[in-house]
Design an enzyme around this catalytic site. Structure first.
Site, PDB file in Angstrom:
ATOM      1  N   THR A  92       0.869  -1.183   0.000  1.00  0.00           N
ATOM      2  CA  THR A  92       0.000   0.000   0.000  1.00  0.00           C
ATOM      3  C   THR A  92       0.900   1.226   0.000  1.00  0.00           C
ATOM      4  O   THR A  92       1.641   1.454   0.967  1.00  0.00           O
ATOM      5  CB  THR A  92      -0.890   0.025   1.259  1.00  0.00           C
ATOM      6  OG1 THR A  92      -1.683  -1.158   1.279  1.00  0.00           O
ATOM      7  CG2 THR A  92      -1.802   1.245   1.247  1.00  0.00           C
ATOM      8  N   LYS A 167      -7.855   1.542  -3.027  1.00  0.00           N
ATOM      9  CA  LYS A 167      -7.497   1.097  -1.673  1.00  0.00           C
ATOM     10  C   LYS A 167      -7.655   2.235  -0.649  1.00  0.00           C
ATOM     11  O   LYS A 167      -8.268   2.054   0.407  1.00  0.00           O
ATOM     12  CB  LYS A 167      -6.058   0.571  -1.691  1.00  0.00           C
ATOM     13  CG  LYS A 167      -5.377   0.436  -0.358  1.00  0.00           C
ATOM     14  CD  LYS A 167      -5.663  -0.867   0.317  1.00  0.00           C
ATOM     15  CE  LYS A 167      -5.060  -0.867   1.719  1.00  0.00           C
ATOM     16  NZ  LYS A 167      -5.307  -2.063   2.460  1.00  0.00           N
ATOM     17  N   LYS A 242      -1.751   5.002   8.634  1.00  0.00           N
ATOM     18  CA  LYS A 242      -0.935   5.081   7.408  1.00  0.00           C
ATOM     19  C   LYS A 242      -1.844   5.317   6.194  1.00  0.00           C
ATOM     20  O   LYS A 242      -1.579   6.191   5.367  1.00  0.00           O
ATOM     21  CB  LYS A 242      -0.146   3.783   7.225  1.00  0.00           C
ATOM     22  CG  LYS A 242       0.579   3.710   5.883  1.00  0.00           C
ATOM     23  CD  LYS A 242       1.111   2.328   5.553  1.00  0.00           C
ATOM     24  CE  LYS A 242       1.545   2.296   4.092  1.00  0.00           C
ATOM     25  NZ  LYS A 242       2.033   1.000   3.656  1.00  0.00           N
TER      26      LYS A 242
HETATM   27  P1  NAD Z   1       5.865  -5.850   7.430  1.00  0.00           P
HETATM   28  O1  NAD Z   1       6.651  -4.710   7.981  1.00  0.00           O
HETATM   29  O2  NAD Z   1       5.474  -6.973   8.348  1.00  0.00           O
HETATM   30  O3  NAD Z   1       6.664  -6.518   6.190  1.00  0.00           O
HETATM   31  C1  NAD Z   1       7.411  -5.783   5.261  1.00  0.00           C
HETATM   32  C2  NAD Z   1       8.675  -6.593   4.938  1.00  0.00           C
HETATM   33  O4  NAD Z   1       9.410  -5.895   3.920  1.00  0.00           O
HETATM   34  C3  NAD Z   1       9.605  -6.743   6.150  1.00  0.00           C
HETATM   35  O5  NAD Z   1       9.865  -8.130   6.375  1.00  0.00           O
HETATM   36  C4  NAD Z   1      10.871  -5.985   5.724  1.00  0.00           C
HETATM   37  O6  NAD Z   1      12.069  -6.564   6.225  1.00  0.00           O
HETATM   38  C5  NAD Z   1      10.795  -6.092   4.208  1.00  0.00           C
HETATM   39  N1  NAD Z   1      11.578  -5.088   3.508  1.00  0.00           N
HETATM   40  C6  NAD Z   1      11.626  -3.752   3.715  1.00  0.00           C
HETATM   41  N2  NAD Z   1      12.464  -3.168   2.839  1.00  0.00           N
HETATM   42  C7  NAD Z   1      12.966  -4.170   2.059  1.00  0.00           C
HETATM   43  C8  NAD Z   1      13.886  -4.201   0.986  1.00  0.00           C
HETATM   44  N3  NAD Z   1      14.481  -3.088   0.527  1.00  0.00           N
HETATM   45  N4  NAD Z   1      14.164  -5.398   0.427  1.00  0.00           N
HETATM   46  C9  NAD Z   1      13.589  -6.544   0.885  1.00  0.00           C
HETATM   47  N5  NAD Z   1      12.695  -6.571   1.899  1.00  0.00           N
HETATM   48  C10 NAD Z   1      12.409  -5.386   2.489  1.00  0.00           C
HETATM   49  O7  NAD Z   1       4.575  -5.201   6.745  1.00  0.00           O
HETATM   50  P2  NAD Z   1       3.179  -5.934   6.387  1.00  0.00           P
HETATM   51  O8  NAD Z   1       2.244  -5.826   7.536  1.00  0.00           O
HETATM   52  O9  NAD Z   1       3.484  -7.256   5.772  1.00  0.00           O
HETATM   53  O10 NAD Z   1       2.631  -4.926   5.272  1.00  0.00           O
HETATM   54  C11 NAD Z   1       3.184  -4.888   3.959  1.00  0.00           C
HETATM   55  C12 NAD Z   1       2.340  -3.960   3.107  1.00  0.00           C
HETATM   56  O11 NAD Z   1       0.986  -4.429   3.097  1.00  0.00           O
HETATM   57  C13 NAD Z   1       2.287  -2.508   3.632  1.00  0.00           C
HETATM   58  O12 NAD Z   1       2.346  -1.640   2.544  1.00  0.00           O
HETATM   59  C14 NAD Z   1       0.943  -2.457   4.354  1.00  0.00           C
HETATM   60  O13 NAD Z   1       0.403  -1.155   4.384  1.00  0.00           O
HETATM   61  C15 NAD Z   1       0.108  -3.391   3.485  1.00  0.00           C
HETATM   62  N6  NAD Z   1      -1.034  -4.019   4.170  1.00  0.00           N
HETATM   63  C16 NAD Z   1      -0.879  -4.575   5.408  1.00  0.00           C
HETATM   64  C17 NAD Z   1      -1.977  -5.175   6.018  1.00  0.00           C
HETATM   65  C18 NAD Z   1      -1.841  -5.817   7.395  1.00  0.00           C
HETATM   66  O14 NAD Z   1      -2.869  -6.153   8.007  1.00  0.00           O
HETATM   67  N7  NAD Z   1      -0.624  -6.030   7.891  1.00  0.00           N
HETATM   68  C19 NAD Z   1      -3.222  -5.203   5.387  1.00  0.00           C
HETATM   69  C20 NAD Z   1      -3.344  -4.654   4.113  1.00  0.00           C
HETATM   70  C21 NAD Z   1      -2.229  -4.061   3.514  1.00  0.00           C
END
Ligand code: NAD
Length: 292
Positions: A92, A167, A242
């Site tokens: 997102t 979204k 966010k």
């Molecule tokens: P998270 O922080 O758990 O996971 C993100 C991952 O990306 C981490 O493991 C981090 O180490 C990795 N990362 C960051 N920079 C990187 C790079 N340069 N190279 C490789 N890996 C890298 O976040 P999440 O909860 O999984 O959310 C991910 C996305 O999904 C976000 O944009 C969030 O807004 C969206 N989202 C989350 C949810 C939820 O309920 N968690 C729901 C809908 C959407």
């Protein structure tokens, strides 16, 4: 298909596991080694670097925290992945960044779509996410079978950035209906109405919404809602903040009038500042009960 999966956090780990279950060959890369190990335990292959993951990939799927991570990762992907690879960003992020990265991709000969999700960690694990897809018709047709392995619905929202637009509009509406639902329960309590009685009436009357009937912010009427487990997420207040921040940035850029969205942003900002960022976004109920 050979799929590079980048970003195996709360969401990406379940999504990558579902691609494995659908018989794709997944090469997993994350800056966090533990996240890669979890993906390997679910059947993915460990990639030592972003380059290692993307080499020879048929598709690259990213699930990263925010716009700056997406920009940085794709700047490198463009130099490594074969231009035949389909690029799918499920993070997102803001609409302008999504459009800029997709324009860059097209200039370099790649097809790319933005495909943010609705549904939290449970839906990512269960493979029941809803994907909102922005990009060309051709990009959508190519992305659809990959996304279907991770979700229950894949919807083409329009051109580049349209998935992100859908979204943030959806989540602004969700925040507003959640706050409205909390306010209605707060007033109902003060007026001596029983929670279940008010739920039974409002859920069959014109106050009905998803926030009420699927995610009720008071314990009792909807047993699966986070209110029944001390507001453990679900969907954390920090993530709602966010998404509201992205919505308010977009409203400012487009000069859209969103007074309730602005109020929702201020209320979630205050809730998070009070130390409740990690609780479910329906914890707004407690703030409204307290009156501050
Ligand atoms: P998270 O922080 O758990 O996971 C993100 C991952 O990306 C981490 O493991 C981090 O180490 C990795 N990362 C960051 N920079 C990187 C790079 N340069 N190279 C490789 N890996 C890298 O976040 P999440 O909860 O999984 O959310 C991910 C996305 O999904 C976000 O944009 C969030 O807004 C969206 N989202 C989350 C949810 C939820 O309920 N968690 C729901 C809908 C959407």
């Amino acid at each position: 298909m050979d799929i590079a999966f980048i970003g195996l956090g709360n969401m990406g780990s379940g999504m990558a596991a579902n691609l494995v279950k659908a018989a794709h060959s997944v090469r997993a890369f994350d800056l966090n080694a533990d996240a890669v190990d979890r993906a390997v335990a679910a059947g993915a292959t460990k990639a030592a670097s972003l380059a290692d993951a993307c080499r020879d990939a048929g598709a690259v799927v990213t699930m990263l925290p925010a716009g700056q991570h997406v920009r940085a990762v794709y700047a490198e992907v463009f130099t490594i992945a074969p231009s035949s690879a389909l690029l799918i960003d499920c993070s997102t992020i803001d609409v302008d960044t999504a459009r800029a990265v997709e324009a860059d991709a097209v200039n370099k000969g790649f097809a790319m779509v933005d495909a943010p999700v609705s549904g939290g960690v449970a839906a990512a694990t269960a493979g029941t996410l809803t994907f909102m897809v922005g990009g060309s018709d051709d990009g959508f047709v190519r992305a659809e079978p990959v996304l279907s392995a991770m979700g229950k619905a894949v919807i083409h929202a329009g051109g580049a950035g349209a998935g992100q637009a859908a979204k943030i509009c959806n989540n602004m509406l969700l925040a507003i209906t959640m706050i409205g639902t909390c306010e209605a329960f707060g007033l109902a309590e003060k007026l001596g109405l029983d929670h279940q009685v008010f739920f039974d009436i409002a859920s069959k009357a014109s106050g009905q919404s998803w926030s009420l009937t699927s995610y009720c912010p008071v314990p009792g009427p909807v047993p699966a809602s986070p209110a029944n487990r001390d507001y453990q997420p679900g969907f954390a207040a920090a993530l709602m903040l966010k998404d509201l921040t992205l919505a308010m940035q977009a409203a400012q850029i487009t000069e859209a009038d969103t007074p309730l969205g602005a109020k929702a942003h201020a209320l979630y900002d205050a809730l998070c500042a009070q130390g409740h960022a990690a609780q479910d976004f329906s914890y707004m109920m407690e703030r409204i009960r307290r009156g501050a």
